[in-house]
Write a protein that holds these residues in place. Sequence first.
Motif, PDB file in Angstrom:
ATOM      1  N   VAL A 274      -0.072   7.208 -10.924  1.00 55.96           N
ATOM      2  CA  VAL A 274      -0.998   8.347 -10.979  1.00 55.96           C
ATOM      3  C   VAL A 274      -0.883   9.016 -12.348  1.00 55.96           C
ATOM      4  O   VAL A 274      -1.890   9.370 -12.966  1.00 55.96           O
ATOM      5  CB  VAL A 274      -0.694   9.351  -9.851  1.00 55.96           C
ATOM      6  CG1 VAL A 274      -1.579  10.581  -9.972  1.00 55.96           C
ATOM      7  CG2 VAL A 274      -0.907   8.698  -8.496  1.00 55.96           C
TER       8      VAL A 274
ATOM      9  N   SER B 131      -2.909   7.253 -14.953  1.00 53.25           N
ATOM     10  CA  SER B 131      -4.266   6.840 -14.576  1.00 53.25           C
ATOM     11  C   SER B 131      -5.243   6.990 -15.737  1.00 53.25           C
ATOM     12  O   SER B 131      -6.366   6.505 -15.660  1.00 53.25           O
ATOM     13  CB  SER B 131      -4.747   7.642 -13.360  1.00 53.25           C
ATOM     14  OG  SER B 131      -4.749   9.014 -13.667  1.00 53.25           O
TER      15      SER B 131
ATOM     16  N   LEU C 165      -7.039   5.082  -8.395  1.00 52.75           N
ATOM     17  CA  LEU C 165      -6.444   6.354  -7.985  1.00 52.75           C
ATOM     18  C   LEU C 165      -6.482   6.540  -6.468  1.00 52.75           C
ATOM     19  O   LEU C 165      -5.512   7.000  -5.865  1.00 52.75           O
ATOM     20  CB  LEU C 165      -7.164   7.502  -8.696  1.00 52.75           C
ATOM     21  CG  LEU C 165      -6.407   8.830  -8.737  1.00 52.75           C
ATOM     22  CD1 LEU C 165      -5.033   8.663  -9.338  1.00 52.75           C
ATOM     23  CD2 LEU C 165      -7.191   9.862  -9.516  1.00 52.75           C
TER      24      LEU C 165
ATOM     25  N   MET D 141      -3.206   7.011  -4.122  1.00 55.05           N
ATOM     26  CA  MET D 141      -2.930   8.237  -3.370  1.00 55.05           C
ATOM     27  C   MET D 141      -2.709   7.919  -1.891  1.00 55.05           C
ATOM     28  O   MET D 141      -1.865   8.524  -1.234  1.00 55.05           O
ATOM     29  CB  MET D 141      -4.070   9.255  -3.532  1.00 55.05           C
ATOM     30  CG  MET D 141      -4.270   9.771  -4.939  1.00 55.05           C
ATOM     31  SD  MET D 141      -2.773  10.349  -5.757  1.00 55.05           S
ATOM     32  CE  MET D 141      -2.509  11.938  -5.013  1.00 55.05           C
TER      33      MET D 141
END
Lengths: 144, 148
Positions: B29, B32, B112, B116
Amino acid sequence: MGMDFLTALHVSGTALSAERVRVNLASSNLANAETTRDANGNMYRRLDPVFEAMPLGDASEISPNATGPMGVRVSRIVADSGEGRKVYSPGHPDADADGFVTFPDVNPVHEVVNLLSASRSYEANATALETLKQMAARGLDITR
Amino acid sequence: MKIFDATLNQLERSLDVRLLRHNLLSANVANSDTPGFRPKDLDFTAAMASVENHTQNSATLQAVTTVPGQMDLGGVPIGSASPQDAQLSPKDLPVVDIPSNNASLDGNTVDLDRTMVAMAENALQYGASARAASRKLAILKYVVSDGN
């Protein structure tokens, strides 16, 4: 074990800081979209951060193809090298001999999209931090 | 029979592996927006196996004789066990590149949304392991307090 809660804290921390730099630069570009000169009398040039993955941990673990978690940092900030856009405005104090004023190559739409994207990335990293906090709390609950 | 049996050890390992996986996912993350970054993940099953091998090879506390005449429980003094208590680091674990065929223009392949989701799932599993360990200890507590 060399893997602890502080690692993820550090990883997400570096990302929050890098995304904040991106937001700051995009805001700076937006703010100076109509600026005709900087403090030295030159044209304002739009600024963009360049992100770079940054290995964490001690020197022995750092290698070009590191498998461990990587943080992120702003390796450099590049200034736009464009000519700027010329607007004919003879009465302007910064107009050149032909009556043209040079504005920076800032595209407000581009900057706003960049702002939104940085803001979403910031949120994703904040969520990762929040998840880590929950995990830590669960871990501490073992002893309850 | 041991009081702290294999279950508790397994749970402890799974907490370690889940935490490392979270570290890797949060690194994905974090990167990213990094040009050319390839996201990494951990194969949980393979990681558990590799951690298991690792802990089997590392030293544990054992009862050793220090004075002639003590009962020999077959323990090996710390230091003579080999390889002793080697540190486990991410490079010992099966860290894999997440395959992707939709790289963005800058060569970054972090998805992403997937990341997540994986992170949320991982945290849930971490919580499950932590709760199981907590239950296990609660049972021991119940036993050592004569069922009170």
